[in-house]
Design an enzyme around this catalytic site. Structure first.
Site, PDB file in Angstrom:
ATOM      1  N   ASN A  32       0.827  -1.222   0.000  1.00 59.91           N
ATOM      2  CA  ASN A  32       0.000   0.000   0.000  1.00 59.91           C
ATOM      3  C   ASN A  32       0.855   1.263   0.000  1.00 59.91           C
ATOM      4  OD1 ASN A  32       0.935   0.185   2.600  1.00 59.91           O
ATOM      5  ND2 ASN A  32      -1.059   0.014   3.597  1.00 59.91           N
ATOM      6  N   ASN A  35       4.927   2.912   3.566  1.00 57.55           N
ATOM      7  CA  ASN A  35       6.305   3.178   4.015  1.00 57.55           C
ATOM      8  C   ASN A  35       7.315   2.875   2.906  1.00 57.55           C
ATOM      9  OD1 ASN A  35       8.056   4.078   6.066  1.00 57.55           O
ATOM     10  ND2 ASN A  35       8.637   1.974   6.567  1.00 57.55           N
ATOM     11  N   ILE A  59      -3.240  -5.245   2.593  1.00 54.83           N
ATOM     12  CA  ILE A  59      -3.483  -6.660   2.927  1.00 54.83           C
ATOM     13  C   ILE A  59      -4.802  -6.845   3.680  1.00 54.83           C
ATOM     14  CG2 ILE A  59      -1.078  -7.495   2.922  1.00 54.83           C
ATOM     15  CD1 ILE A  59      -1.161  -7.126   6.034  1.00 54.83           C
ATOM     16  N   LEU A  83       3.730  -2.801   9.982  1.00 58.91           N
ATOM     17  CA  LEU A  83       4.339  -1.601  10.557  1.00 58.91           C
ATOM     18  C   LEU A  83       5.435  -2.065  11.513  1.00 58.91           C
ATOM     19  CD1 LEU A  83       1.049   0.392  11.326  1.00 58.91           C
ATOM     20  CD2 LEU A  83       2.508   0.518   9.275  1.00 58.91           C
ATOM     21  N   SER A 124      10.604 -11.635  14.041  1.00 60.16           N
ATOM     22  CA  SER A 124      11.735 -10.850  14.533  1.00 60.16           C
ATOM     23  C   SER A 124      12.301 -11.489  15.788  1.00 60.16           C
ATOM     24  CB  SER A 124      11.220  -9.446  14.856  1.00 60.16           C
ATOM     25  OG  SER A 124      12.151  -8.745  15.636  1.00 60.16           O
ATOM     26  N   TYR A 149       4.692  -3.405  19.089  1.00 58.43           N
ATOM     27  CA  TYR A 149       5.234  -3.964  17.842  1.00 58.43           C
ATOM     28  C   TYR A 149       5.676  -5.407  18.072  1.00 58.43           C
ATOM     29  CZ  TYR A 149       8.710  -5.314  14.402  1.00 58.43           C
ATOM     30  OH  TYR A 149       9.427  -6.035  13.474  1.00 58.43           O
ATOM     31  N   LYS A 153       4.154  -9.193  16.661  1.00 57.05           N
ATOM     32  CA  LYS A 153       4.888 -10.281  15.987  1.00 57.05           C
ATOM     33  C   LYS A 153       4.664 -11.598  16.750  1.00 57.05           C
ATOM     34  CE  LYS A 153       6.665  -8.161  12.563  1.00 57.05           C
ATOM     35  NZ  LYS A 153       6.364  -8.524  11.193  1.00 57.05           N
ATOM     36  N   LEU A 200      20.000   1.855  14.445  1.00 57.70           N
ATOM     37  CA  LEU A 200      21.385   2.327  14.490  1.00 57.70           C
ATOM     38  C   LEU A 200      21.992   2.615  13.112  1.00 57.70           C
ATOM     39  CD1 LEU A 200      23.947   2.829  16.187  1.00 57.70           C
ATOM     40  CD2 LEU A 200      24.501   0.408  15.867  1.00 57.70           C
TER      41      LEU A 200
HETATM   42  P1  NAD Z   1       9.371  -1.648   5.419  1.00 61.14           P
HETATM   43  O1  NAD Z   1       8.505  -0.700   6.156  1.00 61.14           O
HETATM   44  O2  NAD Z   1      10.498  -1.092   4.622  1.00 61.14           O
HETATM   45  O3  NAD Z   1       8.500  -2.587   4.474  1.00 61.14           O
HETATM   46  C1  NAD Z   1       7.184  -2.949   4.784  1.00 61.14           C
HETATM   47  C2  NAD Z   1       6.344  -2.698   3.544  1.00 61.14           C
HETATM   48  O4  NAD Z   1       4.998  -3.091   3.821  1.00 61.14           O
HETATM   49  C3  NAD Z   1       6.305  -1.236   3.120  1.00 61.14           C
HETATM   50  O5  NAD Z   1       6.585  -1.131   1.752  1.00 61.14           O
HETATM   51  C4  NAD Z   1       4.870  -0.792   3.427  1.00 61.14           C
HETATM   52  O6  NAD Z   1       4.421   0.190   2.516  1.00 61.14           O
HETATM   53  C5  NAD Z   1       4.105  -2.106   3.313  1.00 61.14           C
HETATM   54  N1  NAD Z   1       2.895  -2.202   4.128  1.00 61.14           N
HETATM   55  C6  NAD Z   1       2.720  -1.921   5.447  1.00 61.14           C
HETATM   56  N2  NAD Z   1       1.478  -2.169   5.829  1.00 61.14           N
HETATM   57  C7  NAD Z   1       0.812  -2.639   4.737  1.00 61.14           C
HETATM   58  C8  NAD Z   1      -0.512  -3.084   4.500  1.00 61.14           C
HETATM   59  N3  NAD Z   1      -1.424  -3.079   5.470  1.00 61.14           N
HETATM   60  N4  NAD Z   1      -0.826  -3.509   3.272  1.00 61.14           N
HETATM   61  C9  NAD Z   1       0.072  -3.508   2.278  1.00 61.14           C
HETATM   62  N5  NAD Z   1       1.336  -3.091   2.434  1.00 61.14           N
HETATM   63  C10 NAD Z   1       1.704  -2.663   3.658  1.00 61.14           C
HETATM   64  O7  NAD Z   1       9.933  -2.701   6.500  1.00 61.14           O
HETATM   65  P2  NAD Z   1      11.072  -3.799   6.358  1.00 61.14           P
HETATM   66  O8  NAD Z   1      12.229  -3.356   7.185  1.00 61.14           O
HETATM   67  O9  NAD Z   1      11.278  -4.158   4.951  1.00 61.14           O
HETATM   68  O10 NAD Z   1      10.381  -4.988   7.145  1.00 61.14           O
HETATM   69  C11 NAD Z   1       9.633  -5.987   6.499  1.00 61.14           C
HETATM   70  C12 NAD Z   1       9.064  -6.941   7.523  1.00 61.14           C
HETATM   71  O11 NAD Z   1      10.129  -7.497   8.296  1.00 61.14           O
HETATM   72  C13 NAD Z   1       8.122  -6.274   8.524  1.00 61.14           C
HETATM   73  O12 NAD Z   1       7.058  -7.162   8.797  1.00 61.14           O
HETATM   74  C14 NAD Z   1       8.979  -6.087   9.761  1.00 61.14           C
HETATM   75  O13 NAD Z   1       8.226  -6.075  10.940  1.00 61.14           O
HETATM   76  C15 NAD Z   1       9.869  -7.322   9.682  1.00 61.14           C
HETATM   77  N6  NAD Z   1      11.143  -7.126  10.395  1.00 61.14           N
HETATM   78  C16 NAD Z   1      11.927  -6.063  10.059  1.00 61.14           C
HETATM   79  C17 NAD Z   1      13.120  -5.844  10.756  1.00 61.14           C
HETATM   80  C18 NAD Z   1      13.989  -4.657  10.414  1.00 61.14           C
HETATM   81  O14 NAD Z   1      14.854  -4.305  11.206  1.00 61.14           O
HETATM   82  N7  NAD Z   1      13.856  -4.018   9.272  1.00 61.14           N
HETATM   83  C19 NAD Z   1      13.508  -6.723  11.767  1.00 61.14           C
HETATM   84  C20 NAD Z   1      12.686  -7.820  12.058  1.00 61.14           C
HETATM   85  C21 NAD Z   1      11.498  -8.008  11.363  1.00 61.14           C
HETATM   86  C1  UD1 Z   2      15.058  -2.584  17.428  1.00 62.19           C
HETATM   87  C2  UD1 Z   2      13.736  -2.882  18.092  1.00 62.19           C
HETATM   88  C3  UD1 Z   2      13.286  -4.279  17.714  1.00 62.19           C
HETATM   89  C4  UD1 Z   2      13.214  -4.413  16.203  1.00 62.19           C
HETATM   90  C5  UD1 Z   2      14.579  -4.063  15.618  1.00 62.19           C
HETATM   91  C6  UD1 Z   2      14.524  -4.075  14.128  1.00 62.19           C
HETATM   92  C7  UD1 Z   2      13.754  -1.546  20.141  1.00 62.19           C
HETATM   93  C8  UD1 Z   2      13.781  -1.567  21.630  1.00 62.19           C
HETATM   94  N1  UD1 Z   2      13.864  -2.740  19.524  1.00 62.19           N
HETATM   95  O1  UD1 Z   2      16.019  -3.494  17.903  1.00 62.19           O
HETATM   96  O2  UD1 Z   2      12.013  -4.525  18.264  1.00 62.19           O
HETATM   97  O3  UD1 Z   2      12.867  -5.732  15.821  1.00 62.19           O
HETATM   98  O4  UD1 Z   2      14.943  -2.744  16.037  1.00 62.19           O
HETATM   99  O5  UD1 Z   2      15.803  -3.985  13.602  1.00 62.19           O
HETATM  100  O6  UD1 Z   2      13.624  -0.504  19.526  1.00 62.19           O
HETATM  101  N2  UD1 Z   2      21.487   2.523  19.182  1.00 62.19           N
HETATM  102  C9  UD1 Z   2      22.195   3.659  19.535  1.00 62.19           C
HETATM  103  N3  UD1 Z   2      21.830   4.837  18.958  1.00 62.19           N
HETATM  104  C10 UD1 Z   2      20.804   4.953  18.050  1.00 62.19           C
HETATM  105  C11 UD1 Z   2      20.087   3.783  17.697  1.00 62.19           C
HETATM  106  C12 UD1 Z   2      20.449   2.588  18.284  1.00 62.19           C
HETATM  107  O7  UD1 Z   2      23.116   3.602  20.340  1.00 62.19           O
HETATM  108  O8  UD1 Z   2      20.512   6.067  17.588  1.00 62.19           O
HETATM  109  C13 UD1 Z   2      21.892   1.225  19.762  1.00 62.19           C
HETATM  110  C14 UD1 Z   2      20.799   0.534  20.562  1.00 62.19           C
HETATM  111  O9  UD1 Z   2      20.839   0.917  21.904  1.00 62.19           O
HETATM  112  C15 UD1 Z   2      21.183  -0.947  20.350  1.00 62.19           C
HETATM  113  C16 UD1 Z   2      21.803  -0.982  18.952  1.00 62.19           C
HETATM  114  O10 UD1 Z   2      22.202   0.365  18.679  1.00 62.19           O
HETATM  115  O11 UD1 Z   2      22.169  -1.332  21.285  1.00 62.19           O
HETATM  116  C17 UD1 Z   2      20.849  -1.431  17.869  1.00 62.19           C
HETATM  117  O12 UD1 Z   2      19.666  -0.659  17.924  1.00 62.19           O
HETATM  118  P1  UD1 Z   2      18.499  -0.778  16.821  1.00 62.19           P
HETATM  119  O13 UD1 Z   2      19.096  -0.656  15.482  1.00 62.19           O
HETATM  120  O14 UD1 Z   2      17.423   0.188  17.199  1.00 62.19           O
HETATM  121  O15 UD1 Z   2      17.989  -2.274  16.965  1.00 62.19           O
HETATM  122  P2  UD1 Z   2      17.459  -3.067  18.263  1.00 62.19           P
HETATM  123  O16 UD1 Z   2      17.394  -2.209  19.449  1.00 62.19           O
HETATM  124  O17 UD1 Z   2      18.245  -4.314  18.364  1.00 62.19           O
END
Ligand code: NAD
Ligand code: UD1
Length: 336
Positions: A32, A35, A59, A83, A124, A149, A153, A200
């Site tokens: 959609n 993001n 979805i 999200l 995640s 969040y 999951k 980060l």
């Molecule tokens: P992202 O936001 O870049 O991608 C998600 C996509 O889903 C976006 O393009 C958004 O427009 C679309 N979207 C959201 N809600 C929707 C809906 N209701 N219908 C249709 N499209 C929708 O995020 P990402 O980093 O690519 O993450 C993808 C998946 O992986 C997510 O489910 C996220 O929770 C999971 N995940 C991400 C991380 C991370 O650090 N990036 C870590 C663990 C799990």
């Molecule tokens: C975060 C989310 C987790 C999510 C994941 C996706 C929280 C508490 N957890 O995890 O639910 O699945 O992102 O990738 O938000 N850090 C800094 N400065 C910053 C940003 C981060 O020092 O500006 C540090 C954090 O304290 C951490 C590490 O960098 O130690 C990684 O942080 P981040 O990238 O946000 O990931 P997570 O915290 O592991």
């Protein structure tokens, strides 16, 4: 093989579509664009010479789901849409449960009506909460999550477990990602966060390119070697390949399959800062700040199950993650 990729325009989904096309699979995207940007489609085409079929929609919209399943003969679904901002989820829990939990149930219901039995879900490492010990394997207890969040999951995982139990012909795979970072090595595609990045690596990248003044290092008093938080950063290209490995190994095998996708190695915040300084050729300004509420000290994966059963292993180290992020960020300082 035709695969419906929900959220395929997003960060992980777009890289996965590129790798799928390279592997001879046919992604069909439903997104959609809440993001992500439509420009992603052109980038996929630049890299692969192919443009996936794209449906712009939600979805939670049963009509568009039924339309896709009737127009395309879908074999499997990879479900990225959702999200993902932890802080926002605390402010807007209803939206998170609606999008992530209700959205997944709508999708699975439409899959069942269409007779599509194979699903790979983006979970995640957050479902493990603050683990008693590292590395974390797939049997580590889940559910001790601290924010909506993470809870969404965990809830989806539990729903999918029940759904698979009641429909044993289904193949449902839960992939628990550790910390995805990096970008396509060409610099053509990468992470394009809207607003101030929460995570980060994109924050460091924006400091490096001059969009932000300095990085706040959240806590240097953790019981870790340099006092800063330790995480298992995994290159997005490795993560993308992990999905293809999962489809190949278990996508047709009924049952509930659960895998960690990480590297098995932890890196501290300051190690990531150093890796990025090396990649961009200058220092990254940072300030030591108090801990961020809800953060854990350390977290990394036991990846032996994925290695053994998916025949998949992460190839890239933090040096490559930093170099590829920098290539993307410096060529696209404002994103797509
Ligand atoms: P992202 O936001 O870049 O991608 C998600 C996509 O889903 C976006 O393009 C958004 O427009 C679309 N979207 C959201 N809600 C929707 C809906 N209701 N219908 C249709 N499209 C929708 O995020 P990402 O980093 O690519 O993450 C993808 C998946 O992986 C997510 O489910 C996220 O929770 C999971 N995940 C991400 C991380 C991370 O650090 N990036 C870590 C663990 C799990
Ligand atoms: C975060 C989310 C987790 C999510 C994941 C996706 C929280 C508490 N957890 O995890 O639910 O699945 O992102 O990738 O938000 N850090 C800094 N400065 C910053 C940003 C981060 O020092 O500006 C540090 C954090 O304290 C951490 C590490 O960098 O130690 C990684 O942080 P981040 O990238 O946000 O990931 P997570 O915290 O592991």
């Amino acid at each position: 093989m035709k695969v419906l990729v929900t959220g395929g325009m997003g960060y992980i989904g777009s890289h996965t579509c590129v790798q799928m096309i390279e592997a001879g699979l046919e992604p069909v995207i439903l997104d959609n664009l809440c993001n992500s940007k439509e420009a992603v489609l052109e980038r996929i085409n630049q890299l692969t010479g192919k443009t996936p079929v794209f449906y712009q929609g939600d979805i939670r919209d049963r009509e568009i789901l039924d339309q896709i399943f009737s127009e395309q003969s879908i074999d499997s679904v990879i479900h990225f849409a959702g999200l993902k901002a932890v802080g926002e989820s605390v402010e807007k829990p209803l939206e998170y449960y609606d999008n992530n939990v209700h959205g997944t149930l709508m999708l699975v219901d439409a899959m069942k009506s269409a007779g599509v039995n194979s699903l790979v879900f983006s979970s995640s490492a957050t479902v493990y909460g603050d683990p008693a010990e590292v590395p974390i394997n797939e049997n580590t207890p889940t559910g001790n999550v601290t924010n909506p969040y993470g809870r969404s999951k965990y809830m989806v995982e539990e729903c999918l477990r029940d759904i698979q139990y009641a429909a044993p012909e289904m193949s449902i795979t839960l992939l628990r990602y550790f910390n995805p970072v990096g970008a396509h090595p060409s610099g053509t595609m990468g992470e394009d966060p809207q607003g101030i990045p929460n995570n980060l690596m994109p924050f460091i990248a924006q400091v490096a390119v001059g969009r932000r003044e300095f990085l706040s290092v959240f806590g240097n008093d953790y019981p870790t070697p340099d006092g800063t938080g330790v995480r298992d950063y995994i290159h997005v290209m490795d993560l993308a390949d992990g999905h293809i490995a999962a489809l190949n190994a278990v996508g047709k095998k009924d049952g509930l399959h659960i895998f960690n996708l990480g590297t098995g190695k932890g890196s501290s915040v300051l190690e990531m800062v150093d890796a990025f300084s090396d990649a961009c050729g200058h220092d990254i300004a940072y300030k030591l700040c108090p801990r961020r509420p809800g953060d854990i000290a350390e977290c990394w994966a036991d990846t032996s199950k994925a290695t053994k059963e998916l025949n998949w292993e992460a190839k890239f180290d933090v040096k490559a993650m930093a170099a590829d992020t920098w290539r993307w960020q410096s060529a696209n300082p404002k994103g797509y």
